[in-house]
Design an enzyme around this catalytic site. Sequence first.
Site, PDB file in Angstrom:
ATOM      1  N   CYS A  26      13.185  54.918 167.098  1.00 39.24           N
ATOM      2  CA  CYS A  26      13.395  54.106 165.892  1.00 39.24           C
ATOM      3  C   CYS A  26      12.434  53.250 166.703  1.00 39.24           C
ATOM      4  O   CYS A  26      11.561  53.002 167.635  1.00 39.24           O
ATOM      5  CB  CYS A  26      14.799  53.584 165.278  1.00 39.24           C
ATOM      6  SG  CYS A  26      15.937  53.364 165.921  1.00 39.24           S
ATOM      7  N   HIS A 563      45.762  57.813 167.817  1.00 41.55           N
ATOM      8  CA  HIS A 563      44.635  58.269 167.107  1.00 41.55           C
ATOM      9  C   HIS A 563      44.808  60.092 167.373  1.00 41.55           C
ATOM     10  O   HIS A 563      43.842  60.211 168.164  1.00 41.55           O
ATOM     11  CB  HIS A 563      44.030  57.757 166.533  1.00 41.55           C
ATOM     12  CG  HIS A 563      42.731  58.063 166.510  1.00 41.55           C
ATOM     13  ND1 HIS A 563      42.027  59.796 166.028  1.00 41.55           N
ATOM     14  CD2 HIS A 563      42.815  58.326 164.566  1.00 41.55           C
ATOM     15  CE1 HIS A 563      41.574  59.879 164.407  1.00 41.55           C
ATOM     16  NE2 HIS A 563      42.100  59.109 163.775  1.00 41.55           N
TER      17      HIS A 563
END
Length: 655
Positions: A26, A563
């Site tokens: 891109c 986490h």
Amino acid sequence: MSQEKLAREIVQGVGGESNVVSLVHCATRLRFTLKDNAKADKAALEKTDGIITVKESGGQFQVVVGNKVPEVYAAIGEVSGILNESKNGENSKDKASAGKKGFGAVIDVISSIFAPLLGVMAGAGILKGLLLIADNFGWLPKTSSTYIILFGAADSLFYFLPVLLAVTTARKFGGNIFTAMTIAGALLLPSVTALNGAETDVTFFGIPVVMMSYSSTVIPIILAVIVMSKLEKFFNRVIHESVKNFLTPMISLAVMVPLTLLVFGPFGVYVGNGIADALLAAFSFSPLIAGAILGAGWQLLVIFGVHWGLVPVFINNIAVYGRDGIKPAATASVFAQTGAAFGVMLKTKNKKLKTLAGSATLSAVFGITEPAVYGVTLPLKRPFIAGIIGGAVGGAIIGQGGTQAFASGAPGLLTLPIFYGPGGQGFPALIIGIVASFVISATLTYIMGFKDPVEESEEDKAKSDTSASGKNATTPASSVAPATASAAGSIGETALSPLSGTVIPLADVPDPAFAAEAMGKGVAIEPSVGRVVAPFDGTVTVAFKKKHALAVVSDTGAEILVHVGVDTVKLDGEHFTSHIQEGDRVKAGQLLLEFDIEKIRAAGYPTVTPVIVTNTFDYADVLPLQQGEVQAGDELLETIPGHDADGDGGSKQSA
């Protein structure tokens, strides 16, 4: 570094040519689809000169190189066979099943299809916008042959968009590009389009056909080429080698053109219009609120790669309605991050950071925000937050002003003409909005401050002294912590490791939020034992229902988040056993959570576990105390007191 050398290092860093399924680019990123992401050396790539950052998002391995991406992309084609059509064809069978599932697969498909067109789409959009301005001011009337020729150059891409999308979609799914283009051409053929306005009923062997205009449309041709690619593979398997080269295209055309007109065309148009109508309804209900949300959140969508989901909506609105009222608010987000980078350039005393912020500001002005976001505002955190605030204000102004986009193009200074429509309605609101977002973000960045690397040497000395005294002390950290209270009220504390395993930097965690320290500073641990214990005496403040994460706050205020794994929330608690509830009092070393490492890995999820101090801003810094192997209960992190209110990173000592 030469582009050829950089290209070779990138190819090596992604695991070699044999590990690449496909590559597109891109405006700033090389977007790889890899056979095995684990073979890529992300850490080495991020340290390579010429690479801004590396992201894994939407099923793609994205290497951000900035404005020079076309040159690097071309160099990769020269030093490898990655861009060869033959290679893409060989790997096509793997493309749809390269390990991506659900929404990630959708984003991967959309980005792969649209990314190659962004450059020419932006150029055509700018030219189209300039012609609209020239007509509005009477400089070049629409009836002049000069205008007609230039408008043809600008509008050709959008009118024949289905043909271009047929090419990129066929490449993505390994279909025959020329067959795909022929199907798209059939939708735009004058004799076929004339049926749309015919007074007689249109049928195909007695089956009614709902005719529509397919110029500039997006979804119908994408659906058609995806199905065509699957049919081609089937026909190539069952038709004899001697005749399949012409029988397969013949059958594909005979089947797919009618099928597209009967099914995919109407379905795609209705779906696209439905999504567009829903978003337009949100803007109609409260353009101020909707604009503020998009202005604040666009760069967050970009970071996680999910902004691609809105690109077809923007294009569809322009194709169907001739304008789009959703995209303009995203422009505020671009100029907000530009302003934040500019604020860093004004505030910092570090020459290297000032140079980086200055060049990033210049790129961001023209719509290339990756260097500003990944190189400046996101690592410094507060400037990124300032950019979100500025983007919200600017987006609200633009949304309330009713600004419209009349052509496609990445938001930036050069593409402002695409927002100038008949009479210039809404354009003043756009200018006010982007100026407000820039000024507010720059001002907030300067006022809020950030940790300036200019004072790094002095801070390192203070940290070394504090760390040494903490490590040599024989008294538990919890008993000595109150003695280190600073003028700002924060208290230094040592957190024990909640797991046994191998310590790795947060930057190596395959999750952008943790890797960029957006959640706070800390480390990650690749666990060797599936047990999480309390890092200190304190209270459980968060115990997720899906058991994959928890947070504990110490009696002196440090907040630790553990986490377990990446994306393990998708396991819905499977393979986890929690031993705590929110509000529970815990002691250092107390068992909080158990998990099955092997089963989590077998399910396809990394088990690397971030251990984060979520209130990092309450401290001057957070220091890791371990490298390599660590045992649960070892000293792991140390919070350094003395964070000052103005955020300049200096350590204030009370008299």
